[in-house]
Each structure stands twice: as C-alpha cells, then as structure tokens.
Design a protein around this motif. Structure first.
Motif, short mmCIF file in Angstrom:
data_model
loop_
_atom_site.label_atom_id
_atom_site.label_comp_id
_atom_site.label_asym_id
_atom_site.label_seq_id
_atom_site.Cartn_x
_atom_site.Cartn_y
_atom_site.Cartn_z
N THR A 1 14.87 27.80 -0.83
CA THR A 1 15.68 26.58 -1.01
C THR A 1 15.28 25.89 -2.32
O THR A 1 16.14 25.44 -3.08
CB THR A 1 15.47 25.62 0.19
OG1 THR A 1 15.88 26.30 1.36
CG2 THR A 1 16.27 24.35 0.01
N VAL A 2 13.98 25.85 -2.58
CA VAL A 2 13.50 25.23 -3.82
C VAL A 2 14.05 26.01 -5.02
O VAL A 2 14.53 25.43 -6.00
CB VAL A 2 11.95 25.21 -3.88
CG1 VAL A 2 11.47 24.64 -5.20
CG2 VAL A 2 11.38 24.40 -2.73
N SER A 3 14.03 27.33 -4.91
CA SER A 3 14.55 28.18 -5.98
C SER A 3 16.02 27.88 -6.25
O SER A 3 16.45 27.78 -7.40
CB SER A 3 14.38 29.65 -5.59
OG SER A 3 15.04 30.48 -6.52
N GLU B 1 21.46 16.05 0.40
CA GLU B 1 20.24 15.26 0.65
C GLU B 1 18.99 16.09 0.36
O GLU B 1 18.04 15.62 -0.25
CB GLU B 1 20.22 14.77 2.12
CG GLU B 1 21.20 13.63 2.39
CD GLU B 1 20.93 12.42 1.49
OE1 GLU B 1 19.76 12.00 1.39
OE2 GLU B 1 21.88 11.93 0.85
N THR B 2 19.01 17.37 0.81
CA THR B 2 17.86 18.27 0.59
C THR B 2 17.65 18.50 -0.89
O THR B 2 16.53 18.46 -1.40
CB THR B 2 18.09 19.62 1.30
OG1 THR B 2 18.45 19.37 2.64
CG2 THR B 2 16.87 20.51 1.25
N ILE C 1 5.61 20.76 0.62
CA ILE C 1 5.65 19.29 0.55
C ILE C 1 7.03 18.77 0.96
O ILE C 1 7.15 17.78 1.69
CB ILE C 1 5.31 18.81 -0.88
CG1 ILE C 1 3.87 19.16 -1.23
CG2 ILE C 1 5.53 17.31 -1.04
CD1 ILE C 1 3.56 19.12 -2.70
N ALA C 2 8.08 19.48 0.49
CA ALA C 2 9.45 19.01 0.76
C ALA C 2 9.93 19.40 2.16
O ALA C 2 11.00 18.98 2.60
CB ALA C 2 10.39 19.58 -0.30
N GLY C 3 9.16 20.24 2.85
CA GLY C 3 9.54 20.65 4.21
C GLY C 3 10.71 21.63 4.23
O GLY C 3 11.51 21.64 5.18
N ILE D 1 6.61 27.12 -6.48
CA ILE D 1 7.72 26.72 -5.61
C ILE D 1 7.29 26.71 -4.15
O ILE D 1 7.86 25.99 -3.34
CB ILE D 1 8.99 27.60 -5.81
CG1 ILE D 1 8.73 29.06 -5.52
CG2 ILE D 1 9.57 27.42 -7.18
CD1 ILE D 1 10.02 29.87 -5.48
N TYR D 2 6.26 27.47 -3.80
CA TYR D 2 5.74 27.46 -2.42
C TYR D 2 5.13 26.10 -2.08
O TYR D 2 5.36 25.55 -1.01
CB TYR D 2 4.69 28.56 -2.23
CG TYR D 2 5.31 29.93 -2.13
CD1 TYR D 2 5.92 30.36 -0.94
CD2 TYR D 2 5.33 30.78 -3.22
CE1 TYR D 2 6.51 31.59 -0.85
CE2 TYR D 2 5.92 32.03 -3.14
CZ TYR D 2 6.51 32.43 -1.94
OH TYR D 2 7.10 33.67 -1.86
#
Length: 329
Positions: A16-18, A30-31, A9-11, A3-4
């Motif tokens: 937030t990815v979690s 959007e994110t 990559i996603a900025g 997830i890091y």
DNA sequence: ACTTACAGACGTGATCCAGA
DNA sequence: TCTGGATCACGTCTGTAAGT
C-alpha cells in the motif's frame, strides 16, 4: 526509513505504501493521505539500489573522461552532469587515463555497476580496443561518444568538424599573406590527427608552396611547448604562422615568442583550438577555433536522453566549428 | 576437509486475490 | 467495485546442508 517501517507505523502493508509513493490507484483517499503524511514526517527517501532490482534501472549514467585536468573537457562535463541530474540521473564520473587497456577496464567496471547508459568524453575513446570492450561488456547499453564515433549498433557519436575548422585556420593565415606555417600538437589523438589532416589540406589549397608540411610533436607540459616553439623559431626563422592543437599549448607558445622577441602578430601569427577561456586572457588575446564543445556536450546529452526514452537518434552527427579572431592574428 | 547446491535475505514494484 | 494484504521477482551475497 524503508517502506516496511512506514507501513508498520501507518498500519498498512508495504505494498500500500508503494502504491502511494508511485501514485498508483487502489488506495483509499484517507489511507493515501495518512501514508503521505508519514512519508513526509519521516523524510522517506526510496532506496535506489532496491528500486533498481525491480525496475532494472539504477538511473545512473557512467561518464568516462581520459583526463579530468583537461579544462575544455571538464567544461563539457559540468554541463553534462547538470543536465543529466535535471532528468533524474546520477553521473558516475571516472578518470580513465590515456591508455586503451585502462579505458577497456573502466568499461567493464561500468558494466558491473549496471549503468543505464555510458557517455565517453573525447576522441581518444575512438579506438579498436574500446570498441571491443563495448561489444564484450556493454553490447546493449546505449553509448554516446562526445567528439568521436565507433561503428557499433549501440554507439552514437557527435563529432566536432575540426578538420574543416583547421582548414579555415590555414585559410585565415593565408589571407594575411603568411606562407611559412607550422602546426604543433601534443598527443596523436584521433581529434588531433583530423586537425593535422586539415592543416595539410589547407596548405595545399591556400598556400601551395610545395614544401613539406611542418608538423611538430611536443610534450603537453608548459616547458615542452615553450622549448619546441623556441627551437622552431631558431631553426626556421621564416615561420610566420603557428597553429597549436589546443589553447593551453598556444598560451605556452605565446610566452615563448614574447620572451624570444618574436612580435605577435606582426612577425608570427598564432592560432589555438577550442576557444577556451585561455584564449581571452592571454596577451595578446588568442585567435582560436571554436569547435563548439558546449554545443557538442548539449547534443550528446539530448541524444542520450532520447535513446533512453526509446526515440530515434541519428547515429553520427557533425557540429560545425568556426574561427574566432582576436589580437594574435 | 573440501566442494557443490540450495535457501534466505536485502527493498521495492507488480500482480493476484480475498474481503468489505 | 474498491481496497489492501500476500506473494513473487529482480541480482547477488552469505550461510548452511549435503555430498564426495
């Protein structure tokens, strides 16, 4: 991909990815869309070991089986593995061998692997040493025993009613006016001892000829069963019915009877136990006690999942068996 | 030289908190 | 109020520092 890496990559941050992965609120539409696209693009797959550190669950079930070569056990095992997989659980299947100390050692290994629950396949796990190992190593891990039970707070059992099933076998032979019966078994497992008990009770109930029950122990290999059967017929030619503790043994017995010119079923009737595929492919086809092993496995899995979901589960359940008549009786 | 204690790393989920 | 970054916790291993 972790997830890091996705976060970089996603900025966004890893947290937030979690949130996106777990469908949690608090992320801009959007994110969320952007992160989801990257997760798909890089075929992100969560690290279950790391997830297990946090959740305390590795979604893994330890399955112990004493002998993987036992066909009727592996039939049940295949069902158990498939059903648990559909619930998101991975099965860690281990072949323990028949020794109690070995079984205890595998239980310790499952404790080290931090499995969510344990499934024990077969009545041979119903022993004091196994019970002690469960108390010592996995006292809070749910344990379900297929065809066995140990009286501990975290243990649940589903048992085939093989005692009464064997009584039915004797009753069936007695109904054909057969009076000289023998029971041949390989291992003295709790399951086989129940069958012996049923055999003795059936003799008292339906034949009652005051003779000592003829119970013969043999090796599990083809030659051992073959020789035992031939010896039985030579020493006791009056024998007119044989019950074998498992279908494979009965198949070896049929061969011995055929080669010794003892006609089945006119001179000797033969019954196996488990109602496995073997019973349908022997010549003659084999009458066998269906101890509902598939139903047993299904019930074990259902109980295991219910326990893991915190639902109430009956500690000890009995599955009724019934006789399937074929050409050998 | 050996033993012991402690910090950091691993990947992820949960929570807190600051900024818009 | 919403969003997202920072931080901690989980269990265990490894490496380093401190003490004997």
């Amino acid at each position: 991909m972790t997830i890091y890496e996705i976060a970089k990559i996603a900025g966004v941050s890893a947290s937030t990815v979690s949130r996106v992965i777990n469908g949690k609120p608090g992320v801009n539409k959007e994110t969320r869309k952007r992160v989801t696209e990257y997760l798909e693009k890089y075929h992100y797959s969560p690290n279950e070991a790391a997830r297990g550190l946090v959740t305390g669950s590795h979604k893994m079930i330890g399955v112990l089986i004493s002998d993987m070569r036992t066909a009727h056990h592996t039939d049940g095992l295949a069902y158990i593995q498939k059903e648990l997989a559909s619930q998101g659980y991975l099965c860690l299947i281990m072949n323990t061998g028949h020794g109690d100390e070995d079984k205890a050692s595998y239980i310790q290994q499952l404790s080290q692997r931090r499995v969510d629950a344990v499934m024990l396949i077969g009545s041979t796990f119903e022993s004091q040493i196994v019970g002690k190992a469960i108390s010592e190593y996995i006292p809070r891990t749910p344990v379900v025993i297929s065809n066995g039970y140990i009286d501990l707070p975290n243990v649940y059992g589903v048992i085939a009613d093989e005692r009464n099933g064997t009584v039915e076998c004797v009753k069936h032979l007695a109904s054909q006016n057969r009076k000289n019966l023998a029971f041949i078994l390989d291992y003295e497992t709790p399951s086989n001892l129940l069958k012996v008990e049923g055999f003795k009770f059936g003799l008292q109930q339906y034949i009652n000829n005051n003779e000592v029950p003829r119970i013969i122990k043999t090796g599990p290999d083809f030659q051992g069963v073959y020789d035992t059967t031939r010896r039985l017929m030579e020493e006791h030619p009056e024998t007119d019915g044989i019950i074998y503790s498992e279908d494979p043994l009965a198949a070896s017995g049929l061969r011995a009877l055929h080669e010794g010119n003892y006609a089945v079923p006119s001179r000797v009737a033969v019954i196996g136990i488990n109602n496995s595929i073997i019973a349908q492919i022997t010549t003659p086809t084999l009458t066998s006690l269906d101890n509902m092993l598939l139903e047993l496995s299904m019930t074990c899995v259902r109980n295991l999942i219910d326990v893991l979901q915190g639902k109430h589960v009956v500690k000890k359940m009995l599955i009724y068996s019934h006789l399937v008549e074929r050409e050998s009786t």
